[in-house]
Motif scaffolding. Structure first.
Motif, PDB file in Angstrom:
ATOM      1  N   GLN A  96       0.157  -8.130   6.774  1.00  0.00           N
ATOM      2  CA  GLN A  96      -1.172  -7.717   6.318  1.00  0.00           C
ATOM      3  C   GLN A  96      -1.863  -6.853   7.368  1.00  0.00           C
ATOM      4  O   GLN A  96      -2.556  -5.880   7.040  1.00  0.00           O
ATOM      5  CB  GLN A  96      -2.011  -8.963   6.008  1.00  0.00           C
ATOM      6  CG  GLN A  96      -3.454  -8.697   5.643  1.00  0.00           C
ATOM      7  CD  GLN A  96      -4.358  -8.678   6.849  1.00  0.00           C
ATOM      8  OE1 GLN A  96      -4.204  -9.509   7.743  1.00  0.00           O
ATOM      9  NE2 GLN A  96      -5.289  -7.747   6.882  1.00  0.00           N
ATOM     10  N   SER A  97      -1.667  -7.193   8.642  1.00  0.00           N
ATOM     11  CA  SER A  97      -2.245  -6.379   9.705  1.00  0.00           C
ATOM     12  C   SER A  97      -1.669  -4.966   9.683  1.00  0.00           C
ATOM     13  O   SER A  97      -2.393  -3.980   9.885  1.00  0.00           O
ATOM     14  CB  SER A  97      -1.972  -7.048  11.058  1.00  0.00           C
ATOM     15  OG  SER A  97      -2.445  -6.249  12.116  1.00  0.00           O
ATOM     16  N   ARG A  98      -0.381  -4.866   9.407  1.00  0.00           N
ATOM     17  CA  ARG A  98       0.236  -3.539   9.318  1.00  0.00           C
ATOM     18  C   ARG A  98      -0.316  -2.764   8.129  1.00  0.00           C
ATOM     19  O   ARG A  98      -0.582  -1.557   8.224  1.00  0.00           O
ATOM     20  CB  ARG A  98       1.750  -3.708   9.193  1.00  0.00           C
ATOM     21  CG  ARG A  98       2.503  -2.386   9.168  1.00  0.00           C
ATOM     22  CD  ARG A  98       3.996  -2.608   9.034  1.00  0.00           C
ATOM     23  NE  ARG A  98       4.714  -1.331   9.013  1.00  0.00           N
ATOM     24  CZ  ARG A  98       6.009  -1.219   8.766  1.00  0.00           C
ATOM     25  NH1 ARG A  98       6.730  -2.314   8.532  1.00  0.00           N
ATOM     26  NH2 ARG A  98       6.587  -0.037   8.758  1.00  0.00           N
ATOM     27  N   LEU A  99      -0.496  -3.459   7.006  1.00  0.00           N
ATOM     28  CA  LEU A  99      -1.059  -2.803   5.825  1.00  0.00           C
ATOM     29  C   LEU A  99      -2.472  -2.304   6.097  1.00  0.00           C
ATOM     30  O   LEU A  99      -2.847  -1.194   5.700  1.00  0.00           O
ATOM     31  CB  LEU A  99      -1.045  -3.777   4.641  1.00  0.00           C
ATOM     32  CG  LEU A  99      -1.691  -3.275   3.339  1.00  0.00           C
ATOM     33  CD1 LEU A  99      -0.956  -2.050   2.811  1.00  0.00           C
ATOM     34  CD2 LEU A  99      -1.703  -4.385   2.282  1.00  0.00           C
ATOM     35  N   ARG A 152      -7.004   1.305   0.145  1.00  0.00           N
ATOM     36  CA  ARG A 152      -7.951   0.560   0.967  1.00  0.00           C
ATOM     37  C   ARG A 152      -8.474  -0.672   0.232  1.00  0.00           C
ATOM     38  O   ARG A 152      -8.653  -1.736   0.829  1.00  0.00           O
ATOM     39  CB  ARG A 152      -9.115   1.463   1.366  1.00  0.00           C
ATOM     40  CG  ARG A 152      -8.742   2.546   2.367  1.00  0.00           C
ATOM     41  CD  ARG A 152      -9.975   3.256   2.879  1.00  0.00           C
ATOM     42  NE  ARG A 152      -9.639   4.213   3.922  1.00  0.00           N
ATOM     43  CZ  ARG A 152     -10.533   4.872   4.632  1.00  0.00           C
ATOM     44  NH1 ARG A 152     -11.836   4.683   4.401  1.00  0.00           N
ATOM     45  NH2 ARG A 152     -10.161   5.737   5.571  1.00  0.00           N
ATOM     46  N   SER A 153      -8.711  -0.545  -1.063  1.00  0.00           N
ATOM     47  CA  SER A 153      -9.209  -1.684  -1.853  1.00  0.00           C
ATOM     48  C   SER A 153      -8.173  -2.809  -1.894  1.00  0.00           C
ATOM     49  O   SER A 153      -8.503  -3.990  -1.702  1.00  0.00           O
ATOM     50  CB  SER A 153      -9.553  -1.218  -3.269  1.00  0.00           C
ATOM     51  OG  SER A 153      -9.935  -2.307  -4.077  1.00  0.00           O
ATOM     52  N   VAL A 154      -6.914  -2.420  -2.148  1.00  0.00           N
ATOM     53  CA  VAL A 154      -5.850  -3.427  -2.179  1.00  0.00           C
ATOM     54  C   VAL A 154      -5.687  -4.067  -0.805  1.00  0.00           C
ATOM     55  O   VAL A 154      -5.494  -5.286  -0.682  1.00  0.00           O
ATOM     56  CB  VAL A 154      -4.528  -2.787  -2.646  1.00  0.00           C
ATOM     57  CG1 VAL A 154      -3.376  -3.773  -2.476  1.00  0.00           C
ATOM     58  CG2 VAL A 154      -4.631  -2.354  -4.087  1.00  0.00           C
ATOM     59  N   SER A 155      -5.790  -3.262   0.257  1.00  0.00           N
ATOM     60  CA  SER A 155      -5.653  -3.791   1.613  1.00  0.00           C
ATOM     61  C   SER A 155      -6.737  -4.815   1.917  1.00  0.00           C
ATOM     62  O   SER A 155      -6.461  -5.873   2.508  1.00  0.00           O
ATOM     63  CB  SER A 155      -5.710  -2.644   2.612  1.00  0.00           C
ATOM     64  OG  SER A 155      -5.725  -3.123   3.938  1.00  0.00           O
TER      65      SER A 155
END
Length: 683
Positions: A318-321, A334-337
């Motif tokens: 998740q941090s990479r995303l 960005r919204s999905v992240s």
């Protein structure tokens, strides 16, 4: 799908049963006349014996039977509960644990020796003469009344899933037969048609007529562990009616299962006189019991560890995303992240709660230890526990057990005085050892406090000088002097005993606490006692961190230790050269330049930042080049090559795959305070 080993399940449940027995025995030590505690210990022994026999632990069942018999005599008022009996059963309980863990091992004559102690505690050798004397003095009418047999009609049915849960109804019938002559009739009217019959379900109920010298309590003991989930009716039958009565079926049934050899003639239903009959319907308690069973699921600890590893990898992904999304102009990405970040954070928090256990599971182990040490040393000791509901990561609990054992033993041996010495100094005869736990930010503070004589500083200094730990006359602060007791091989005991004197216990404490990224504080007042506080992180898995940059490297500071962040201009940095202090709300706080400490060889940024961190009441500032932001930090342990690097407590993987080291806050604060002390001495 894995299948649990039944023997492993039994060992787990037996361990819980033994803990409950031990807790009941220790409570009974202070309340020898408490009938509820006696009943609780008896039920625990009865459960252990029955379960052991069911799973093939015959030696355990046979040995436990003697302890159960002893408490049965106490329960019936034949003998009194004494401290000697409690001590004997506590010692026997240790042997039971050995029989559970190693049923096939050679335990020597331990069992015979413990049973001899148990017999002496119960007074078995004197029981026969006393019983004979009582028989002579009791009137004949009373003896005849006692020998009179009672007749009971017992009707019971078990839940349909009882056999699947390990309850064997034939075992219950065998126990009833052991009480006396009985006639058993099975009621099969509730059995469904063959096409609807589930072979694992029980649909038979029983109607039993029992003639026995035992009283009603003996019948209740047969059903004591299935009472809440079954339907049971127990009625006393009058003398003449009992001679001809037999269980009468409400509906037609196949041939009865008859226990006695004589045929039972049909008879009319006699008038029954209920005697404290258990209500026939127990729907509400059964529902409550089933609800409680559904609320708790036993999960092996290794599965939680595996799940924690998966959550940690998810947090890294998740941090990479998030890093990719921040560099993108795609609004949908960005919204999905952000949504994934929120969900992973909630999953992480839920996982952390699953790993948390109350320190009560740790503190409860010391009741037995204090009880045994009190008997061994002849001291009167009272154990007080506070903050037992405080929760800590299960890994921390497991690793703190041994250090706390050393601290408690040390407190009792070195700290508490003998009853005579305490009375002579104006104290109460009983010494107090207090175990307490409380949460402070991202740490849990576990304290061991006693009201004994305190630490003799002169003896500590003399021992340290003779051992070469310090130079004769070397100036030390009070805190530094007290910390010497954690040096390897250090002991002020005059002689080696079973409790102390070898100088290894406190060294183990320090190494274990430092391995947990914790710290130890000591406060001691001569004549009043000592307090040792362990400051331990709440978790060793995932933490919230503050990601900073020093030179070209990135580091993580545990967010729970961060108080505030300040800007350090180049002018202020130049002015503080040689002093390394900043003024923070009328107080001077020492700070460390991490760029110099890590020898980055880079020039400082124009606008440096000072991150003020604290542990307890001590504070220190860390000068960094840039504060990047908060970061969910999955803690990875350091390699064996880096175990001696005290500045770092672990590492983590960032979103771009690079590694960031996690700063050891306790070590940095200590370094800052040492620097402050040196500057004050020099100035």
């Amino acid at each position: 799908m894995s299948t649990l080993d039944p023997v492993a399940v039994f060992r787990t449940e037996a361990a819980e049963c033994l803990e409950a027995i031990e807790a009941g025995l220790l409570d009974l030590t202070h309340q020898l006349d408490n009938k509820d505690l006696v009943d609780a210990v008896f039920r625990g022994l009865h459960t252990l014996k029955g379960s052991g026999a069911m799973f093939g632990f015959e030696a355990l069942a046979a040995f436990t039977h003697h302890c159960e018999t002893a408490f049965d005599r106490v329960r019936k008022g034949e003998v009194a509960a004494t401290s000697e009996l409690v001590a004997a059963v506590l010692a026997a309980q240790d042997h039971m644990r050995a029989l559970v863990d190693q049923p096939d091992a050679d335990h020597g004559d331990t069992g015979h020796r413990l049973l001899a102690q148990l017999q002496a505690a119960v007074g078995g050798r004197e029981a026969a003469p006393a019983a004979a004397l009582a028989a002579v003095s009791v009137p004949a009418a009373v003896r005849d009344a006692a020998a009179k047999k009672n007749s009971w009609r017992i009707r019971f049915s078990l839940p349909a899933n009882s056999m699947a849960n390990g309850t064997n109804p034939l075992g219950l019938l065998d126990e009833l037969r052991d009480l006396g002559e009985c006639t058993v009739r099975a009621n099969t009217s509730a059995i469904p048609p063959l096409d609807a019959l589930a072979p694992t379900e029980l649909h038979i109920s029983w109607d039993v007529t029992l003639t026995s010298e035992q009283d009603r309590s003996a019948i209740d003991d047969v059903f004591i562990f299935v009472l809440d989930d079954m339907e049971l009716s127990v009625e006393e039958i009058s003398g003449q009616a009992a001679a001809t009565a037999a269980p009468v079926e409400e509906k037609a049934a196949p041939a009865p299962v008859v226990a006695s050899a004589a045929p039972v003639p049909p008879a009319t239903v006699p008038e029954f006189r209920p005697v404290d009959a258990v209500p026939a319907k127990r729907e509400a308690p059964a529902a409550v019991s089933q609800a409680k069973a559904a609320e708790n699921v036993r999960v092996p600890a290794e599965r939680l560890d595996e799940l924690m590893d998966r959550v940690g990898e998810l947090v890294i992904a998740q941090s990479r995303l998030s890093q990719l999304a921040s560099a993108s102009t795609d609004i949908a990405l960005r919204s999905v992240s952000e949504e994934i970040e929120r969900l992973s954070g909630e999953l992480r928090d839920t996982m952390m709660v699953l790993r948390m256990v109350p320190v009560a599971t740790l503190f409860s182990r010391f009741r037995r230890l204090v009880h045994d040490l009190a008997r061994e040393t002849g001291k009167v000791i009272e154990l007080v526990t506070e903050g037992e509901s405080t929760e800590v990561d299960k890994t921390v609990i497991e690793r703190l057990a041994d250090p706390l054992v050393h601290l408690v033993r040390n407190s009792i041996d070195h700290g508490l005085e003998t009853p005579a010495d305490r009375l002579a100094s104006g104290k109460t005869e009983a010494g107090t050892v207090t175990l307490s736990a409380r949460q402070a930010g991202g740490e849990v503070i576990i304290s061991i406090k006693d009201d004994g004589r305190g630490i003799n500083r002169e003896r500590v200094r003399a021992k340290a000088e003779s051992s070469g730990l310090i130079q004769p006359g070397q100036p030390l602060s009070d805190s530094e002097l007290l910390q010497l007791i954690f040096a390897p091989g250090f002991s002020t005991a005059a002689a080696i005993t079973n409790l102390s004197g070898r100088g290894v216990g406190m060294d183990v404490v320090k190494k274990t606490v430092e391995a947990l990224r914790g710290a130890i504080d000591i406060v001691s007042v001569p004549g009043q006692g000592s307090e040792v506080s362990l400051r331990i992180p709440l978790t060793l898995a995932i933490i919230d961190g503050l990601l900073v940059r020093v030179g070209s490297g990135r580091y993580v500071i545990p967010l729970s230790a961060v108080e505030e962040c300040l800007e350090l201009s180049l002018e202020e940095d130049l002015r503080s050269r040689g002093r390394s202090f900043i003024s923070l709300r009328d107080s001077l706080v020492p700070f460390l330049r991490l760029r110099d400490l890590f020898r980055t060889g880079t020039k400082p940024d124009v606008h440096q930042k000072v991150v003020v961190i604290s542990t307890g009441t001590e504070r220190v500032g860390l000068v960094v080049d840039q504060i990047i932001g908060d970061h969910q930090t999955v803690i990875k342990s350091m390699s064996k090559l880096h175990n001696n690097v005290a500045t770092f407590s672990g590492a983590t993987i960032l979103g771009d795959g690079s590694v960031a080291l996690i700063l050891d806050v306790g070590h940095l604060v200590a370094a800052g305070q040492q620097q402050e002390a040196q500057l004050r001495v020099a100035g």
